[in-house]
Design a protein around this motif. Structure first.
Motif, PDB file in Angstrom:
ATOM      1  N   ALA A 228      23.979  21.391  43.261  1.00 51.81           N
ATOM      2  CA  ALA A 228      25.245  22.073  42.982  1.00 51.81           C
ATOM      3  C   ALA A 228      25.325  23.334  43.814  1.00 51.81           C
ATOM      4  O   ALA A 228      24.301  23.973  44.138  1.00 51.81           O
ATOM      5  CB  ALA A 228      25.357  22.405  41.495  1.00 51.81           C
ATOM      6  N   ALA A 229      26.560  23.729  44.175  1.00 53.49           N
ATOM      7  CA  ALA A 229      26.772  24.881  45.046  1.00 53.49           C
ATOM      8  C   ALA A 229      26.621  26.190  44.277  1.00 53.49           C
ATOM      9  O   ALA A 229      26.967  26.273  43.078  1.00 53.49           O
ATOM     10  CB  ALA A 229      28.151  24.802  45.688  1.00 53.49           C
ATOM     11  N   LEU A 230      26.117  27.180  44.949  1.00 54.69           N
ATOM     12  CA  LEU A 230      25.990  28.507  44.379  1.00 54.69           C
ATOM     13  C   LEU A 230      27.367  29.011  43.914  1.00 54.69           C
ATOM     14  O   LEU A 230      28.378  28.831  44.602  1.00 54.69           O
ATOM     15  CB  LEU A 230      25.414  29.458  45.435  1.00 54.69           C
ATOM     16  CG  LEU A 230      25.035  30.876  44.997  1.00 54.69           C
ATOM     17  CD1 LEU A 230      23.860  30.837  44.033  1.00 54.69           C
ATOM     18  CD2 LEU A 230      24.701  31.721  46.232  1.00 54.69           C
ATOM     19  N   HIS A 231      27.408  29.634  42.750  1.00 57.19           N
ATOM     20  CA  HIS A 231      28.608  30.206  42.135  1.00 57.19           C
ATOM     21  C   HIS A 231      29.614  29.148  41.637  1.00 57.19           C
ATOM     22  O   HIS A 231      30.706  29.500  41.188  1.00 57.19           O
ATOM     23  CB  HIS A 231      29.339  31.156  43.096  1.00 57.19           C
ATOM     24  CG  HIS A 231      28.474  32.243  43.641  1.00 57.19           C
ATOM     25  ND1 HIS A 231      27.690  33.043  42.834  1.00 57.19           N
ATOM     26  CD2 HIS A 231      28.263  32.664  44.924  1.00 57.19           C
ATOM     27  CE1 HIS A 231      27.022  33.914  43.581  1.00 57.19           C
ATOM     28  NE2 HIS A 231      27.348  33.707  44.856  1.00 57.19           N
ATOM     29  N   SER A 232      29.278  27.863  41.730  1.00 60.47           N
ATOM     30  CA  SER A 232      30.173  26.812  41.221  1.00 60.47           C
ATOM     31  C   SER A 232      29.908  26.581  39.740  1.00 60.47           C
ATOM     32  O   SER A 232      28.955  27.116  39.162  1.00 60.47           O
ATOM     33  CB  SER A 232      29.968  25.514  41.995  1.00 60.47           C
ATOM     34  OG  SER A 232      28.665  24.985  41.722  1.00 60.47           O
ATOM     35  N   ASN A 233      30.763  25.759  39.123  1.00 55.26           N
ATOM     36  CA  ASN A 233      30.577  25.336  37.728  1.00 55.26           C
ATOM     37  C   ASN A 233      30.047  23.909  37.721  1.00 55.26           C
ATOM     38  O   ASN A 233      30.540  23.054  38.480  1.00 55.26           O
ATOM     39  CB  ASN A 233      31.887  25.400  36.957  1.00 55.26           C
ATOM     40  CG  ASN A 233      32.438  26.806  36.870  1.00 55.26           C
ATOM     41  OD1 ASN A 233      31.673  27.780  36.865  1.00 55.26           O
ATOM     42  ND2 ASN A 233      33.751  26.931  36.805  1.00 55.26           N
TER      43      ASN A 233
ATOM     44  N   SER B 274      18.829  31.409  39.776  1.00 54.72           N
ATOM     45  CA  SER B 274      17.974  31.408  38.579  1.00 54.72           C
ATOM     46  C   SER B 274      18.232  30.195  37.691  1.00 54.72           C
ATOM     47  O   SER B 274      17.443  29.921  36.775  1.00 54.72           O
ATOM     48  CB  SER B 274      18.171  32.698  37.781  1.00 54.72           C
ATOM     49  OG  SER B 274      19.511  32.784  37.284  1.00 54.72           O
ATOM     50  N   ASP B 275      19.337  29.486  37.943  1.00 53.21           N
ATOM     51  CA  ASP B 275      19.642  28.290  37.145  1.00 53.21           C
ATOM     52  C   ASP B 275      18.905  27.057  37.652  1.00 53.21           C
ATOM     53  O   ASP B 275      18.966  25.997  37.027  1.00 53.21           O
ATOM     54  CB  ASP B 275      21.148  28.005  37.165  1.00 53.21           C
ATOM     55  CG  ASP B 275      21.948  29.052  36.387  1.00 53.21           C
ATOM     56  OD1 ASP B 275      21.493  29.431  35.290  1.00 53.21           O
ATOM     57  OD2 ASP B 275      23.007  29.492  36.882  1.00 53.21           O
TER      58      ASP B 275
ATOM     59  N   ARG C 116      23.592  28.856  23.569  1.00 53.10           N
ATOM     60  CA  ARG C 116      24.983  28.813  24.004  1.00 53.10           C
ATOM     61  C   ARG C 116      25.490  30.234  24.241  1.00 53.10           C
ATOM     62  O   ARG C 116      25.163  31.161  23.507  1.00 53.10           O
ATOM     63  CB  ARG C 116      25.861  28.109  22.971  1.00 53.10           C
ATOM     64  CG  ARG C 116      25.554  26.624  22.800  1.00 53.10           C
ATOM     65  CD  ARG C 116      26.475  26.011  21.736  1.00 53.10           C
ATOM     66  NE  ARG C 116      26.234  24.591  21.537  1.00 53.10           N
ATOM     67  CZ  ARG C 116      25.376  24.095  20.664  1.00 53.10           C
ATOM     68  NH1 ARG C 116      24.654  24.932  19.909  1.00 53.10           N
ATOM     69  NH2 ARG C 116      25.231  22.789  20.530  1.00 53.10           N
ATOM     70  N   SER C 117      26.317  30.374  25.275  1.00 52.02           N
ATOM     71  CA  SER C 117      26.893  31.674  25.612  1.00 52.02           C
ATOM     72  C   SER C 117      28.227  31.434  26.309  1.00 52.02           C
ATOM     73  O   SER C 117      28.700  30.300  26.398  1.00 52.02           O
ATOM     74  CB  SER C 117      25.950  32.459  26.536  1.00 52.02           C
ATOM     75  OG  SER C 117      25.862  31.805  27.796  1.00 52.02           O
ATOM     76  N   SER C 118      28.820  32.506  26.818  1.00 52.48           N
ATOM     77  CA  SER C 118      30.079  32.366  27.533  1.00 52.48           C
ATOM     78  C   SER C 118      29.897  31.617  28.849  1.00 52.48           C
ATOM     79  O   SER C 118      30.853  31.114  29.436  1.00 52.48           O
ATOM     80  CB  SER C 118      30.702  33.740  27.799  1.00 52.48           C
ATOM     81  OG  SER C 118      29.817  34.534  28.582  1.00 52.48           O
ATOM     82  N   ARG C 119      28.649  31.522  29.314  1.00 53.60           N
ATOM     83  CA  ARG C 119      28.374  30.851  30.592  1.00 53.60           C
ATOM     84  C   ARG C 119      27.725  29.487  30.435  1.00 53.60           C
ATOM     85  O   ARG C 119      27.786  28.641  31.327  1.00 53.60           O
ATOM     86  CB  ARG C 119      27.462  31.751  31.448  1.00 53.60           C
ATOM     87  CG  ARG C 119      27.537  31.479  32.931  1.00 53.60           C
ATOM     88  CD  ARG C 119      26.652  32.447  33.691  1.00 53.60           C
ATOM     89  NE  ARG C 119      25.230  32.218  33.413  1.00 53.60           N
ATOM     90  CZ  ARG C 119      24.495  31.282  34.037  1.00 53.60           C
ATOM     91  NH1 ARG C 119      25.035  30.508  34.955  1.00 53.60           N
ATOM     92  NH2 ARG C 119      23.227  31.150  33.741  1.00 53.60           N
TER      93      ARG C 119
ATOM     94  N   LYS D 233      28.320  27.571  33.951  1.00 54.68           N
ATOM     95  CA  LYS D 233      29.348  28.240  34.759  1.00 54.68           C
ATOM     96  C   LYS D 233      28.719  29.216  35.748  1.00 54.68           C
ATOM     97  O   LYS D 233      27.692  29.848  35.453  1.00 54.68           O
ATOM     98  CB  LYS D 233      30.321  28.999  33.851  1.00 54.68           C
ATOM     99  CG  LYS D 233      31.161  28.113  32.950  1.00 54.68           C
ATOM    100  CD  LYS D 233      32.126  28.961  32.133  1.00 54.68           C
ATOM    101  CE  LYS D 233      33.013  28.115  31.239  1.00 54.68           C
ATOM    102  NZ  LYS D 233      33.950  28.958  30.437  1.00 54.68           N
ATOM    103  N   THR D 234      29.338  29.362  36.908  1.00 58.18           N
ATOM    104  CA  THR D 234      28.966  30.352  37.931  1.00 58.18           C
ATOM    105  C   THR D 234      27.457  30.297  38.199  1.00 58.18           C
ATOM    106  O   THR D 234      26.711  31.236  37.880  1.00 58.18           O
ATOM    107  CB  THR D 234      29.387  31.773  37.502  1.00 58.18           C
ATOM    108  OG1 THR D 234      30.698  31.738  36.938  1.00 58.18           O
ATOM    109  CG2 THR D 234      29.387  32.713  38.689  1.00 58.18           C
TER     110      THR D 234
END
Length: 328
Positions: free
Chosen positions: A248-253, A298-299, A279-282, A293-294
């Motif tokens: 997945a691309a950096l900063h993508s969802n 680190s993900d 769970r969080s806003s991201r 998200k975003t």
């Protein structure tokens, strides 16, 4: 004052001869282009409604209605356009109006023919089979069905109730699966309906039979429904999520779809590199998706999903690689 329901049957005029044909068609609501010259007709309505039998007007012919009441053998022939009685009326545009189902015997029959006056004699042409008007009823289902919980392989108990309606009702079954908002038709090979006993039977239960059910009884006058739920005990399974590596691309969802099923409903937990994900806003997950998200570097890493209920547990693992935009 309560408005009357109206049933309109349009009869196309034709000069061909009439031959009896089968049991004929059934009509309950507004219909057009019904050729009474070739098809006998049964018209159903509910008490308090009106029936209007209508034919197109022909300039060179006059219309005559013949009416039989119940089992009477003699016709009451109605010539005049302005004929009116407590039960029947012929309007200026040749419509035969049966005023209310509460004021005439069930089984009233009507048909029309044309006649033309010539210098030598009157010429009659019969144009329709009998239209039989009967008192019908909207479908009703009487019975209390308890929600049920059973094991895989057990026979689902028959769903028995008192089904009624005139004309004959059709039975249709739909199911809304756990976790879904829309219902779907249950394949007719999965159930059968016995008109004699009023029972719907399903056969042996599988995990895929769990859901919210609706049995619908319908005819051309309306519909009634019976609702119940079926829970089939089963250990968790995961569909649509295998061992895989995702880029997945950096900063993508990133949205990863899957389906977790089982009863009792499994508890789902996701882990990232062995650490519990909250769970969080991201970050969000449920029984059908994991959404990040975003994305940042680190993900990256290994993600594990565990689904657990009283009958068992299952886990699935995937790895995510976050790359710079345009380098997927």
């Amino acid at each position: 004052m309560r408005a009357l329901a109206v049933i309109v049957v349009v009869a196309l005029l034709s000069t061909r001869s009439i031959a009896a044909s089968g049991n004929g068609a059934i009509r309950c609501s507004v219909e057009t282009n019904v050729d009474l010259a070739s098809t006998p007709l049964t018209v159903y309505g509910i008490p308090g409604s009106r029936v209007i039998l209508r034919s197109a007007n022909r300039v060179d012919y006059h219309l005559l209605w013949a009416v039989k009441r119940g089992d009477e053998t003699a016709d009451e022939e109605i010539y005049a356009k302005g004929y009116k009685s407590t039960e029947l009326a012929v309007s200026a545009n040749y419509r035969l109006v049966i005023k209310s189902f509460s004021s005439f015997p069930d089984g009233l029959r009507a048909r029309f023919r044309l006649y033309r006056l010539t210098n030598e004699s009157s010429h009659f042409v019969y144009l329709s089979q009998w239209a039989v008007v009967r008192v019908g009823s909207r479908p009703q289902i009487r019975g209390n069905i308890n929600n049920m919980t059973l094991n895989e392989g057990e026979v689902i108990p028959a769903i028995c109730a008192n089904y009624s309606g005139i004309p004959e009702i059709d039975i249709h079954v739909t199911r809304r699966k756990r976790g879904f908002s829309e219902s779907e038709s249950v394949n007719s090979s999965r159930y059968s309906y016995d008109h004699q006993t009023g029972c719907v039977t399903f056969g042996k239960a599988s995990r895929y039979d769990s859901g919210e059910y609706v049995i619908s009884a319908s005819n051309c006058l309306g519909q009634d429904q019976l609702e119940f739920s079926v829970n089939v005990r089963s250990k968790p399974i995961v569909e649509g999520l295998g061992t895989q590596q995702l880029h997945a691309a950096l900063h993508s969802n990133l949205i990863i779809p899957y389906i977790v099923s089982g009863f009792p409903a499994p508890t789902i937990t996701w882990y990232h590199n062995g650490t519990t994900i909250h769970r969080s806003s991201r970050v969000f997950y449920n029984t059908t998706i994991l959404m990040l998200k975003t994305l940042s570097k680190s993900d990256e890493g290994v993600y594990e999903m565990r689904a657990v209920n009283a009958l068992g547990r299952v886990n699935r693992m995937i790895s995510i690689v976050v790359t710079a935009a345009g380098k997927l």
